[in-house]
Design a protein around this motif. Structure first.
Motif, short mmCIF file in Angstrom:
data_model
loop_
_atom_site.label_atom_id
_atom_site.label_comp_id
_atom_site.label_asym_id
_atom_site.label_seq_id
_atom_site.Cartn_x
_atom_site.Cartn_y
_atom_site.Cartn_z
N ASP A 63 0.81 -1.22 0.00
CA ASP A 63 0.00 0.00 0.00
C ASP A 63 0.84 1.26 0.00
O ASP A 63 0.33 2.34 -0.33
CB ASP A 63 -0.95 0.02 1.20
N SER A 66 0.53 2.60 -3.31
CA SER A 66 -0.83 2.77 -3.79
C SER A 66 -1.42 4.05 -3.22
O SER A 66 -1.64 4.15 -2.02
CB SER A 66 -1.68 1.56 -3.37
N LEU A 67 -1.71 5.00 -4.07
CA LEU A 67 -2.24 6.27 -3.60
C LEU A 67 -3.76 6.28 -3.50
O LEU A 67 -4.33 6.93 -2.63
CB LEU A 67 -1.80 7.39 -4.54
N LEU A 68 -4.42 5.57 -4.37
CA LEU A 68 -5.87 5.67 -4.45
C LEU A 68 -6.63 4.63 -3.63
O LEU A 68 -7.79 4.82 -3.32
CB LEU A 68 -6.31 5.59 -5.91
N PHE A 70 -5.41 3.03 -0.58
CA PHE A 70 -4.59 2.72 0.59
C PHE A 70 -5.42 1.94 1.60
O PHE A 70 -6.51 2.34 1.97
CB PHE A 70 -4.05 4.00 1.23
#
Length: 160
Positions: A63, A66-68, A70
């Motif tokens: 994560d 992963s920005l979108l 999380f």
């Protein structure tokens, strides 16, 4: 070298190779999900609580990129690690067939949980993601996992 040490070297190597292929080289979906393969191998040998903890740690590492969505990987890998640890007490045997289905069901479960937890921006259409991509990714991860097991002979039957 002891079997336990070999197992943890394989798990560590799978995690490092996962991030190298996905992030370092930028292969993305083309590279197999070695993070999941490593988690399932480790979880099966340590049990439910430690498997869930490993899944949580691996999910946080995933994560971090992963920005979108999380948290979706963290929850998915924690639940898969928990279930993987439970198989130690529920299923006896280390055949190639068992590990193939173990990896395939683990990968498919991860994809389903991730899809359910990710936002609408990140996830694709349900049928395409869950019934087309996820089974192919699951077979891909399962084949790679069984090849890794056979290559390092972590169990009696798989290494034979």
């Amino acid at each position: 070298m002891s079997l336990r040490l070999r197992l943890w070297l394989v798990v560590s190597g799978a995690v490092l190779l996962h991030f190298f292929l996905h992030v370092g080289v930028g292969l993305g979906r083309v590279a197999p999900d070695l993070l999941l393969v490593g988690l399932l191998l480790g979880s099966r040998s340590v049990g439910m609580a430690t498997g869930a903890g490993g899944g949580f740690l691996f999910g946080l590492m995933e994560d971090a990129f992963s920005l979108l969505a999380f948290g979706a990987n963290t929850l998915a890998l924690t639940l898969v690690g928990l279930a993987g640890g439970a198989t130690r007490d529920l299923f006896i045997g280390d055949s190639k067939h068992f590990y193939f289905w173990y990896f395939a069901l683990g990968k498919w479960s991860r994809d389903v949980i991730h899809w359910a937890m990710a936002g609408d921006i990140v996830r694709g259409p349900f049928v395409e993601t869950i019934f087309l991509r996820a089974p192919l990714d699951a077979v891909y991860a399962a084949v790679v996992g069984v090849v890794i097991l056979a290559g390092v002979s972590l169990s009696r039957e798989v290494g034979a």
